[in-house]
Design a protein around this motif. Sequence first.
Motif, short mmCIF file in Angstrom:
data_model
loop_
_atom_site.label_atom_id
_atom_site.label_comp_id
_atom_site.label_asym_id
_atom_site.label_seq_id
_atom_site.Cartn_x
_atom_site.Cartn_y
_atom_site.Cartn_z
N CYS A 150 24.38 -0.51 14.53
CA CYS A 150 25.74 -0.17 14.95
C CYS A 150 26.17 -0.98 16.18
CB CYS A 150 25.84 1.33 15.25
SG CYS A 150 25.71 2.39 13.81
N SER A 173 36.27 3.31 15.70
CA SER A 173 35.22 4.33 15.62
C SER A 173 35.28 5.30 16.80
CB SER A 173 33.84 3.67 15.55
OG SER A 173 33.69 2.94 14.36
N SER A 252 35.26 11.06 7.83
CA SER A 252 34.77 9.72 7.53
C SER A 252 34.45 9.57 6.05
CB SER A 252 33.54 9.38 8.37
OG SER A 252 32.43 10.16 7.98
N SER A 391 30.04 0.64 8.92
CA SER A 391 29.62 1.17 10.22
C SER A 391 29.72 2.69 10.22
CB SER A 391 30.49 0.59 11.35
OG SER A 391 31.85 0.96 11.21
N ALA A 392 30.68 3.25 9.46
CA ALA A 392 30.79 4.70 9.36
C ALA A 392 29.55 5.28 8.68
CB ALA A 392 32.06 5.09 8.59
#
Length: 545
Positions: A150, A173, A252, A391-392
């Motif tokens: 991340c 994010s 998300s 990335s989620a």
Amino acid sequence: MNSLVLVILGIILFLIAYATYGSYLAKQWGIDTSRKTPAHTLRDDIDYCPANAKVLLGHHFSSIAGAGPIAGPIQAAIFGWLPVYLWIVIGSIFVGGVHDWGSLFASIRHDGKSIGEIIRVNLGEKGKKLFNIFAWLTLVLVVAAFTDICAGTFAYDAAKPEILTGARAGTASVLFIFLAIAFGFLVYRKNANLAVSTVVGVALLFLCIYIGYQFPFLKLSKTGWQVVLIIYIFCASVLPVWMLLQPRDYLSSFLLYAMLIGGVLGIIILRPSIAIPATTSFVVGSGEKAQYLFPILFVTVACGAISGFHSLVGSGTTSKQLNSEKDSKLVGYGGMLIEGVVAIVALISVAYVAKAEGTPAQIFASGVAAFMNSFGLPVPVGKVFVVLAFSAFALTSLDTATRIGRYIFQEFFPVKQDGTKSPLANMYVSTAITIACSVLLLAYGYLNIWPIFGSANQLLAGLSLLALTAWFINTGKKSWMTMVPMIFMFCVTLTALLLLIKNFFAGGKILLGVIAVLLFILAIDLIITSTKVLSGKNEKKSINA
């Protein structure tokens, strides 16, 4: 081979399996819709808190998916698309789906406790201690690897100011985290209508993405992001689940669903051709770099077919939020089948952009962005969107892994007979220790951590299936549906560990070789214990039928 056939056939097979094999498992296991779950009987609104099935599916799917179903199939494609595709479909239905749902179901029948506690009840205290140590160390590896992934994804390089993908993803994010907290407060404390809140929340989620894309104001280095993420996962581990974990993972999930739907729709419209061969060779490479289809393919695909981490999620956080046993099929089995679709899309992505270079995330983003361009979404925008979704995946796995690591660490120090607790059982102390151990590994980077994590993760899946098999035998239920996958996963893992031991020592990587030897010994020890149980030599019987 046209990729449209692969994705449609996969979805159809998953739907059929959910309706047929899923119903068979529910009947054999004795799913009881009238039985209260731990979320109600032990409700404390911190860890135990009943959640709407759709909300919980979003949390569970976001947590289990991680980067595995994307990175795994892409790396395993060196063996050709056919063996990878077959393992994704067969593995998701008969191995991963059974493993995930079984772990969730067993946990709710054991007061929402972890797989380690299920092993204690059915295999004894020694088995629990060994499993919990193994699981906690695996989670430390997960936290270290995903923190590095991340941070690297969000990092901004001042020497290349024109590259803003990471800054955009990081800004969106962080904005999303604050949105999730507001969503949780309104839904769980102000009783706002879930449907209306969802529509507004998803709209604001995409507004966060827009702001992040247009105004990427968080331009931090990789080290800076590591500090931010460490603070975030500490908070995510100790805050009540309704305040951050549930709402963030729920919202998300819509981002992930959008990416999945966009990818599938793009495949239907574009019908991309497969640019890699159906099969290559049983052995790819030579010498120390030789990769054998068995067992490497089954370890590499990982979350795309089965993952031991899923059992920790199911028995760690999900079981404490399940509103009814009837929801366990949708969340446990359905969540794994959805992940199988993600893995198929990832496989088609690398099969389409066969000559693309870069990390699995970059290859996946290039492929899916090309698919979504077929219905008008510009490729540059599509790439940023897919990187955000990727990335989620990683971030939700990261915060969930930290919380589960805290649970398991606390189990090392049970309440004493006089009612007192060890200071190490404190949630803040146990969280800090778990994160601190992960921080020590950050210097190695995820590329060095991943091989050991992959082997440990798949061994963890075999051990979880072992726990389920023992429980089913002790409660008089049929156990073949977990015993057969268990035997297969032990064969895969032990063979992979032998190859790792050989390569590590031959390559001078002594520490990694020692760790692989320890994992191998642990597996053999627990297999011997399981043999005694399965042959009826144990005297301990489970009462949690």
